[in-house]
Enzyme design. Sequence first.
Site, PDB file in Angstrom:
ATOM      1  N   ARG A 291       0.856  -1.212  -0.094  1.00 38.24           N
ATOM      2  CA  ARG A 291       0.497  -0.051   0.742  1.00 38.24           C
ATOM      3  C   ARG A 291       0.888   1.103   0.102  1.00 38.24           C
ATOM      4  NH1 ARG A 291      -4.347   3.293  -0.969  1.00 38.24           N
ATOM      5  NH2 ARG A 291      -4.476   4.541   0.576  1.00 38.24           N
TER       6      ARG A 291
ATOM      7  N   ARG B 210      -2.195  15.676  -0.747  1.00 41.62           N
ATOM      8  CA  ARG B 210      -1.451  15.181  -2.377  1.00 41.62           C
ATOM      9  C   ARG B 210      -0.302  15.825  -2.542  1.00 41.62           C
ATOM     10  NH1 ARG B 210      -7.195  16.648  -4.172  1.00 41.62           N
ATOM     11  NH2 ARG B 210      -8.663  14.960  -3.748  1.00 41.62           N
TER      12      ARG B 210
ATOM     13  N   ASP C 154      -3.185  17.157  -8.111  1.00 46.20           N
ATOM     14  CA  ASP C 154      -2.136  16.220  -7.330  1.00 46.20           C
ATOM     15  C   ASP C 154      -0.826  16.170  -7.439  1.00 46.20           C
ATOM     16  OD1 ASP C 154      -1.438  13.834  -5.344  1.00 46.20           O
ATOM     17  OD2 ASP C 154      -2.705  12.498  -6.480  1.00 46.20           O
TER      18      ASP C 154
ATOM     19  N   ARG D 291       1.720  15.656  -5.938  1.00 46.54           N
ATOM     20  CA  ARG D 291       2.027  14.123  -5.326  1.00 46.54           C
ATOM     21  C   ARG D 291       3.234  13.176  -6.116  1.00 46.54           C
ATOM     22  NH1 ARG D 291      -2.096  10.281  -2.650  1.00 46.54           N
ATOM     23  NH2 ARG D 291      -3.262  10.806  -4.332  1.00 46.54           N
TER      24      ARG D 291
END
Length: 353
Positions: A208, A253, A285, A287
């Site tokens: 994850r 984010r 976003d 990230r």
Amino acid sequence: MLSLTITERLARARSDLRLGLPVALTGGAPALVAAVEALTPERLEEMRALGPLELAITARRAQTLKAHAYDGDVARIAVGDAPLSWLRAVADPAGDLANPLKGPFHGVRGGDAVAHRAGVQLAKTAQLLPAVVVVRAPAPDILTALPADVALAEMAREHALTPVISARLPMVASEAGRVHIFRPHDDTAEHYAIEIGRPDRDAPVLARLHSACFTGDVLGSLKCDCGPQLRAALAEMGAQGAGVLLYLNQEGRGIGLANKMRAYALQDQGFDTVEANHRLGFEDDERDFRLGAGILRQMGFSAVRLLTNNPAKIRMMESHGVTVAERVPLKVGQTAQNSRYLATKAAKSGHLL
């Protein structure tokens, strides 16, 4: 004689911007840039004394303000004798609905916008509002200086991560837990890998990529599904006896907690999560999931069973040397308060909900 690398100068530049100091950008026409958010009236007047000022904002913010972004991803606006209060009103959308008329804006076109682009990107990586004041002037020796084009390239590339330490940590999800700390070479935030059991490096590992969410993970916010996703992922790894959860310090984010709270304030005005980011001057976003791929590779994993609803994470893993053998859905945490947020993620960001 000691000399600083470009990475070291970038680290200094981010710190200087947060302190309200200008940064000198060279490589073309020399320019000084300062973050609007941290600027003081006194510093603004010192910069104004050096020459005509320009305000650089992102094309996203310019779209909200109906200003022309002649340079594509950034807009240059002539400042004239405008006070700091006007600069902050243009940079920060908090008062847009109360005071929508900030123009007319005199857009600057022609010439080199590299320093403006680098300044905006520096402000982003410093987790400040992406708006900078720019003046074309030589750099005083006391300021951090770096070539604008080299700085842009350095900020865009993938940075290596150094493993610092790992230690055993029994957890609710599993007593067989271990936490690994990784430190990036560019002096940004550390990232963590939580290893459950002893995952087989020769088989796809249940994994994850979880971005830090202080409000959801710690405070139990009902506005997002982050906290439930974190706990469900760890519980599933514990149930299966093995897995790796990467906890990436990319709050909001990638825009930081302060800007995330600004986005929340805009959501209270009626904007959805994507619209709020755009009004602030950010992309949907910000990230960098390459960090997750880099950590997995360093830990010896080349394939994952990825716990995610976000196809962008799958694409990033695959494009950076980590095979996604299976997408494992993670549909938990829907509340009355976050139903619109989840619907927006599905409709505008492609999440598989």
